[in-house]
Design a protein around this motif. Structure first.
Motif, PDB file in Angstrom:
ATOM      1  N   ASN A 174     -18.807  38.572 -51.238  1.00 49.32           N
ATOM      2  CA  ASN A 174     -19.959  39.419 -50.898  1.00 49.32           C
ATOM      3  C   ASN A 174     -19.552  40.823 -50.432  1.00 49.32           C
ATOM      4  N   LYS A 175     -18.659  41.448 -51.214  1.00 50.44           N
ATOM      5  CA  LYS A 175     -18.161  42.798 -50.941  1.00 50.44           C
ATOM      6  C   LYS A 175     -17.337  42.888 -49.662  1.00 50.44           C
ATOM      7  N   GLY A 176     -16.820  41.769 -49.238  1.00 49.55           N
ATOM      8  CA  GLY A 176     -15.914  41.778 -48.096  1.00 49.55           C
ATOM      9  C   GLY A 176     -14.554  42.320 -48.497  1.00 49.55           C
ATOM     10  N   THR A 177     -13.817  42.868 -47.530  1.00 50.27           N
ATOM     11  CA  THR A 177     -12.486  43.410 -47.797  1.00 50.27           C
ATOM     12  C   THR A 177     -11.489  42.884 -46.778  1.00 50.27           C
ATOM     13  N   ILE A 195     -13.645  37.090 -54.540  1.00 54.70           N
ATOM     14  CA  ILE A 195     -14.690  36.616 -55.442  1.00 54.70           C
ATOM     15  C   ILE A 195     -15.894  37.548 -55.373  1.00 54.70           C
ATOM     16  N   GLY A 196     -16.334  38.036 -56.550  1.00 52.88           N
ATOM     17  CA  GLY A 196     -17.548  38.837 -56.624  1.00 52.88           C
ATOM     18  C   GLY A 196     -17.293  40.330 -56.665  1.00 52.88           C
ATOM     19  N   VAL A 197     -18.179  41.030 -57.369  1.00 57.41           N
ATOM     20  CA  VAL A 197     -18.069  42.480 -57.500  1.00 57.41           C
ATOM     21  C   VAL A 197     -18.089  43.141 -56.122  1.00 57.41           C
ATOM     22  N   ARG A 252     -11.736  36.578 -59.119  1.00 61.80           N
ATOM     23  CA  ARG A 252     -12.814  36.081 -59.983  1.00 61.80           C
ATOM     24  C   ARG A 252     -14.114  36.859 -59.787  1.00 61.80           C
ATOM     25  N   GLN A 253     -14.973  36.734 -60.808  1.00 60.90           N
ATOM     26  CA  GLN A 253     -16.346  37.248 -60.762  1.00 60.90           C
ATOM     27  C   GLN A 253     -16.414  38.739 -60.448  1.00 60.90           C
ATOM     28  N   GLY A 254     -15.459  39.519 -61.002  1.00 60.82           N
ATOM     29  CA  GLY A 254     -15.512  40.970 -60.859  1.00 60.82           C
ATOM     30  C   GLY A 254     -14.858  41.530 -59.625  1.00 60.82           C
ATOM     31  N   ALA A 255     -14.128  40.722 -58.883  1.00 66.49           N
ATOM     32  CA  ALA A 255     -13.463  41.185 -57.664  1.00 66.49           C
ATOM     33  C   ALA A 255     -12.162  41.917 -58.008  1.00 66.49           C
ATOM     34  N   THR A 256     -11.494  42.435 -56.967  1.00 63.15           N
ATOM     35  CA  THR A 256     -10.255  43.197 -57.151  1.00 63.15           C
ATOM     36  C   THR A 256      -9.213  42.786 -56.117  1.00 63.15           C
ATOM     37  N   ILE A 257      -7.969  42.649 -56.581  1.00 65.88           N
ATOM     38  CA  ILE A 257      -6.839  42.480 -55.672  1.00 65.88           C
ATOM     39  C   ILE A 257      -5.757  43.482 -56.064  1.00 65.88           C
ATOM     40  N   ASN A 258      -5.270  44.224 -55.070  1.00 61.52           N
ATOM     41  CA  ASN A 258      -4.158  45.149 -55.265  1.00 61.52           C
ATOM     42  C   ASN A 258      -3.009  44.688 -54.370  1.00 61.52           C
ATOM     43  N   ALA A 259      -1.833  44.513 -54.968  1.00 56.83           N
ATOM     44  CA  ALA A 259      -0.672  44.055 -54.197  1.00 56.83           C
ATOM     45  C   ALA A 259       0.530  44.925 -54.520  1.00 56.83           C
ATOM     46  N   THR A 260       1.219  45.379 -53.478  1.00 59.95           N
ATOM     47  CA  THR A 260       2.393  46.234 -53.646  1.00 59.95           C
ATOM     48  C   THR A 260       3.539  45.710 -52.786  1.00 59.95           C
TER      49      THR A 260
END
Length: 288
Positions: free
Chosen positions: A81-84, A108-110, A134-142
């Motif tokens: 739910n747009k959590g970060t 999970i989720g946009v 999933r479901q349009g979410a984003t993960i960035n890892a460095t």
């Protein structure tokens, strides 16, 4: 003692009532039975309930993660739910247990976003992953070190249209059977300078499988060892409409008689040819 949610208890009651009623249905719909159908729905609900549990749970909120986090039969980090969630280089995550779908970090989720800067992740559960998008979410890892030990447990799993993972200077090590380094069924995965090593039978380094699945690998290295014992695997693969691009001097090493460096099966792969600049070549080797 585990307390089941009211929704699941209700589903169990309905299943047994339907089964005891023995209602007649047309012959062409006679299989599966009411009980089988209900139990299928129930298992899905149980899986969803597992997804809803996490040590750090950002449900529309902005949270940070640091230090040592140990999760047992649940997610360590979950953003919905747009959590970060933002993790720093002190983050040390371990996921233990026997439950499936127990992830190190799941978005999970946009609009849901997890950003990781350094740290380590180890997932010891079956059919799980260090990263789940999933479901349009984003993960960035460095600069993160990822490891999985369970059966069918990729380092990173990206699914559904619009999902995205950007993986920069990370390391992925998977030890279980059928545990790909990075597995994309839909969405996008962009890897830059990352190293991947798989040792389980039937494990691929990077696989883009399914229409709408796009993988781009720039530099880094991929090593596949699972075929040495007579199994199979591949350094990189594009299947069933998936797309995969190797560039920037990515190195692929595979070991075993049934382990191609690159595999395309109803998918699209591209990489520079030897007529281009040497520093743009892709090195693929098969060692028996």
């Amino acid at each position: 003692m585990t307390v089941l949610p009211r929704s699941i208890l209700t589903a169990i009651t309905v299943c047994f009532r339907l089964n005891s009623a023995k209602q007649k249905i047309p012959h062409h719909l006679a299989r599966p039975s009411h009980m089988q159908l209900c139990m299928g729905v129930l298992m899905t609900m149980l899986a969803c309930d597992v997804h809803a549990q996490a040590v750090i749970y950002a449900n529309g909120t902005n949270l940070t993660a640091s230090g040592t986090i140990t999760a047992t039969n649940q997610n360590a980090l979950l953003a919905v739910n747009k959590g970060t969630i933002t993790g720093n280089n002190t983050l040390n995550v371990t996921v233990n247990g026997t439950n499936t779908f127990s992830y190190g970090a799941s978005a999970i989720g946009v609009g849901s976003l997890i950003t990781l800067n350094g740290g380590t992740f180890v997932d010891n559960n079956p059919t799980s992953a260090d990263l789940d998008v999933r479901q349009g979410a984003t993960i960035n890892a460095t600069g993160v070190a990822f490891r999985t030990t369970g059966y069918n447990s990729p380092g990173a799993y990206i699914a559904d249209p619009g999902s995205s993972a950007t993986l920069t200077n990370d390391s992925f090590n998977t030890a279980g059977q059928y545990s790909n380094g990075v597995d994309i069924t839909q969405g996008n995965a962009t890897l830059s300078g990352s190293s991947i090593k798989t040792t389980g039978v039937g494990s691929f380094g990077v696989i883009s499988q399914g229409s709408g699945a796009i993988a781009t690998v720039t530099g880094g290295s991929i090593t596949v060892l699972g075929a040495v014992s007579g199994g199979y695997g591949s350094g990189v693969a594009a299947e069933n409409g998936g797309s995969l691009t190797l560039q920037g001097g990515a190195i692929v090493n595979v070991y075993g008689a049934s382990a191609p460096g690159a595999l395309a099966s109803a998918g699209t792969q591209s990489w520079p040819r030897k007529t281009e600049q040497p520093d743009r070549w892709i090195s693929c080797s098969m060692r028996r």
